[in-house]
Design an enzyme around this catalytic site. Structure first.
Site, PDB file in Angstrom:
ATOM      1  N   GLU A   1       0.966  -1.320   0.114  1.00 63.18           N
ATOM      2  CA  GLU A   1      -0.189   0.066   0.016  1.00 63.18           C
ATOM      3  C   GLU A   1       0.901   1.371   0.121  1.00 63.18           C
ATOM      4  O   GLU A   1       0.903   2.249   0.810  1.00 63.18           O
ATOM      5  CB  GLU A   1      -1.232  -0.089   1.173  1.00 63.18           C
ATOM      6  CG  GLU A   1      -2.004  -1.078   1.118  1.00 63.18           C
ATOM      7  CD  GLU A   1      -3.133  -0.838   2.016  1.00 63.18           C
ATOM      8  OE1 GLU A   1      -3.180  -0.244   2.769  1.00 63.18           O
ATOM      9  OE2 GLU A   1      -3.981  -1.862   1.746  1.00 63.18           O
TER      10      GLU A   1
ATOM     11  N   GLU B   1      -5.012  -8.577  -0.590  1.00 63.75           N
ATOM     12  CA  GLU B   1      -5.592  -8.536   0.571  1.00 63.75           C
ATOM     13  C   GLU B   1      -7.093  -8.388   0.351  1.00 63.75           C
ATOM     14  O   GLU B   1      -7.486  -7.418  -0.479  1.00 63.75           O
ATOM     15  CB  GLU B   1      -5.119  -7.006   1.556  1.00 63.75           C
ATOM     16  CG  GLU B   1      -3.898  -7.231   1.867  1.00 63.75           C
ATOM     17  CD  GLU B   1      -3.443  -6.036   2.971  1.00 63.75           C
ATOM     18  OE1 GLU B   1      -4.418  -5.463   3.562  1.00 63.75           O
ATOM     19  OE2 GLU B   1      -2.183  -5.994   3.016  1.00 63.75           O
TER      20      GLU B   1
END
Ligand code: AHR
Length: 515
Positions: free
Chosen positions: A196, A319
Site C-alpha cells: 500500500e 488483501e
C-alpha cells in the site's frame, strides 16, 4: 364434473410450469479446452504482525497447554493443512513497511524490542521473525510470500534479507544464517516490493512509487536456484490511475505481478457495522459491495491488457475480505471480528469471481487467517474454532490448480428495497482425474432457486453435493457452539447424462462433484 376437474388440473399444471419456466436458471458449463488453470495461489492467506494473528494466534506462550512445535500451535497448523493453504503472506500489511528483519533473528532473549506503531503501540519482542515464519510455512506445507519494507527500509536492507534467505554460498550473511540454525537457503520466491505504497507504505504518488519500484527491484537479486516472483505494490480498490501509471512507467518488466487491495464493508469506512448483529440492510449492502470486486478486476485487467496483452503478469489481490466492527470489549486496533454465514457467502462469491478471472488473477490472500478480520480460525487461550469462512475454503479446495470451465447463465435478481444484485454466482473446474467441481451460491436470503446445469461434452455417472447454510444469515460458530455453520451432505441434486437439476436453498452455497 370430470371436465371441470380436468380443466382445473391442466390449469394448475400450466401455472406450475410457468412458475418453473420463469425461475429455472440454466447454467451452461463449457467443457471445451481453454487451457486456463485456476492457480492454487488464489486460495492464499495473509497473516500480519497485527493484534492476535501472529502473537497469541499462530505463535503462543510456551506455557499455553496446547500442542506446540516450538511455540507454533499445532491444532491451527493441522486445520490449515486440511484445506491445503498454498501460500502465506507476512509480515504485513502496513506493518511490513516498518519491519526491519534483523530485529527478528538470532537468540530470542537478545532480540531487539520494538514498538508496533501501526497496530496499537504494542511492544514487540520479535520472537517471531524470519526463521519462525519459514518454520511455520514448512509446517503448513505452503509457500512463503514476504512483503518487504520500502517505506522505512532501504534497497540495501532488502538486498541483504534476500541474500540471508536465498544464497547457498559463503558470505557473512549466510554464515550468520547458519549460526542462527539454518544451513540451507529457503528459496523464498514470492517477494512483495512494499505494501500500500499509496497509503501506510509511504503515501507515494504512482509516479514516485514507479521509481521506487525500479530502484528496489534492481537490488532484489536472484541467487542460483532461487528465482524470484516480484509483486509490485498495487492499487487501492478503484484507483485505476495507479495501475495505469505503474504499467506505463515500469511495464512490470521484472515483476511477476501487481497487487490490488479490496475490502468489503457493510456500511461505510467510518461506520462499519457489527459482525453479528445486523439485518437485511447490512446483509444486502455487504454482498453488493463484495460483488463490486468483479468490476474492479475487469477494469484493472483491461488496463493491464493494454500493456500486457498476453496476460503474462498477474493481478494479485493480496488483501481482501469483509471488514466489520471489532467484537465488543476487544481492542479496536486488533481488528478481531466474528464471522457469520453472510461472510461465508462473501468468501464463496469472491472465490467464484477469482476462479472466473483466473487468466489474470493468479494469487489472492484473504485477510487475515487467525483472529484478525475475516479469519478462518479464532482462538481463545487453548480453545480454537473454525469459522464459516474456513469451510468455504474447505469446500472450494478442489478448484486448486484445476482446469477452469467457463459458465454462462443469466441470474435472477435478489431485490431489496429499490436495489438488486444477481442472486446466483458460480464457477466450475475439472481436476487432473477428470472430476468436475461446481461451486454455486444463492445470495437470496428468502427464496430457493431452481437451477439446471448443462455440461457440454461427455456424460457423467455420479453426482455428490455438499451444502453450507444455516437458519439465519447472522449465524456464527462460537466457542460454545463451534458446529453451527458447517458443511453437510446435499442429496437433492439429480444427474442425467450431462444435465443436473436441483434447487439451491436460500442463502447457501453448494459444492457439486460430478464424475
Ligand atoms: O489488513 C489490515 C490492513 O489493511 C493492512 O495492514 C493494510 O495493508 C490494509 O490497509
Amino acid at each position: 364434473m370430470k371436465i371441470r376437474e380436468l380443466l382445473c388440473g391442466s390449469l394448475l399444471l400450466l401455472l406450475a410450469q410457468k412458475a418453473f419456466a420463469q425461475s429455472n436458471v440454466v447454467l451452461q458449463v463449457s467443457d471445451d479446452p481453454n487451457h486456463s488453470r485456476i492457480s492454487r495461489f488464489i486460495y492464499g492467506h495473509f497473516s500480519e504482525d497485527l493484534g492476535r494473528c501472529i502473537y497469541d494466534g499462530f505463535w503462543v506462550d510456551s506455557a499455553l497447554p496446547v500442542r506446540k512445535q516450538d511455540r507454533i500451535r499445532v491444532d491451527v497448523v493441522e486445520a490449515l493443512r486440511r484445506i491445503h493453504i498454498p501460500v502465506l503472506r507476512w509480515p504485513g500489511g502496513c506493518f511490513a513497511d516498518q519491519y526491519h528483519w534483523r530485529d527478528g533473528i538470532g537468540p530470542r532473549a537478545s532480540r531487539t524490542r520494538t514498538v508496533n506503531t501501526t497496530w496499537g503501540m504494542v511492544e514487540d519482542e520479535n520472537s517471531f521473525g524470519t526463521h519462525e515464519f519459514l518454520e511455520l510455512c514448512d509446517l503448513l506445507h505452503c509457500e512463503p510470500y514476504i512483503a518487504s519494507n520500502v517505506g522505512t527500509g532501504s534497497p540495501q536492507e532488502m538486498e541483504a534479507w534476500l541474500e540471508y534467505l536465498n544464497y547457498n554460498g559463503n558470505s557473512a550473511l549466510t554464515d550468520l544464517r547458519r549460526i542462527n540454525g539454518h544451513e540451507k537457503p529457503w528459496h523464498v520466491s514470492f517477494w512483495g516490493v512494499g505494501n500500500e505504497s499509496w497509503g501506510c507504505g509511504g503515501s507515494m504518488t504512482p509516479e514516485h512509487y514507479s521509481n521506487e519500484y525500479k530502484r528496489f527491484s534492481e537490488f532484489a537479486k536472484e541467487y542460483p536456484g532461487s528465482p524470484l516472483k516480484l509483486i509490485a505494490s498495487g492499487a487501492n480498490a478503484d484507483d485505476y490511475n495507479w495501475t495505469d501509471v505503474l504499467m506505463k512507467n515500469t511495464g512490470l518488466w521484472n515483476a511477476w505481478g501487481i497487487s490490488m487491495h479490496y475490502y468489503t464493508v457493510a456500511g461505510s469506512w467510518d461506520h462499519k457495522s457489527s459482525a453479528t448483529h445486523f439485518g437485511e440492510t447490512e446483509y444486502f449492502k455487504a454482498l453488493k459491495n463484495c460483488l463490486h470486486l468483479e468490476e474492479l478486476i475487469n477494469h484493472h485487467s483491461a488496463i493491464m491488457d493494454v500493456y500486457d496483452p498476453g496476460k503474462k503478469k498477474a493481478l494479485v489481490v493480496d488483501e481482501w475480505g469483509i471488514w466489520t466492527n471489532v467484537e465488543p470489549g476487544t481492542r479496536p486496533e486488533f481488528l478481531y471480528q466474528q464471522n457469520s454465514l453472510r461472510d461465508a457467502l462473501i468468501a464463496a462469491s469472491t472465490l467464484n469471481i477469482f476462479n472466473n478471472h483466473c487468466q489474470r488473477v493468479k494469487m489472492a490472500n484473504l485477510a487475515q487467517t487467525v483472529n484478525v478480520l475475516q479469519a478462518l480460525i479464532l482462538t481463545d487461550k487453548e480453545k480454537m474454532l473454525l469459522t464459516p469462512t474456513y469451510y468455504v475454503f474447505d469446500l472450494y479446495q478442489s478448484h486448486q490448480d484445476a482446469e477452469w470451465l467457463p459458465i454462462q447463465f443469466s441470474s435472477p435478481d435478489y431485490s431489496f428495497g429499490n436495489d438488486k444484485i444477481p442472486a446466483i454466482n458460480a464457477s466450475a473446474s475439472r481436476d487432473s482425474s477428470g472430476v468436475v467441481h461446481i461451486t454455486v451460491v444463492n445470495l437470496d436470503p428468502g427464496h430457493a432457486i431452481p437451477v439446471s446445469f448443462n455440461i457440454t461434452g461427455k456424460n457423467y455417472k455420479s453426482i455428490k453435493g455438499q451444502i453450507l447454510s444455516s437458519a439465519r444469515f447472522t449465524d456464527i460458530n462460537s466457542f460454545d457452539k463451534p458446529d453451527q455453520v458447517i458443511p453437510r451432505p446435499f442429496g437433492d441434486c439429480h444427474l442425467e447424462g450431462n444435465q443436473i437439476s436441483m434447487s439451491i436453498p436460500a442463502k447457501s452455497l453448494i459444492l457439486l462433484e460430478i464424475k
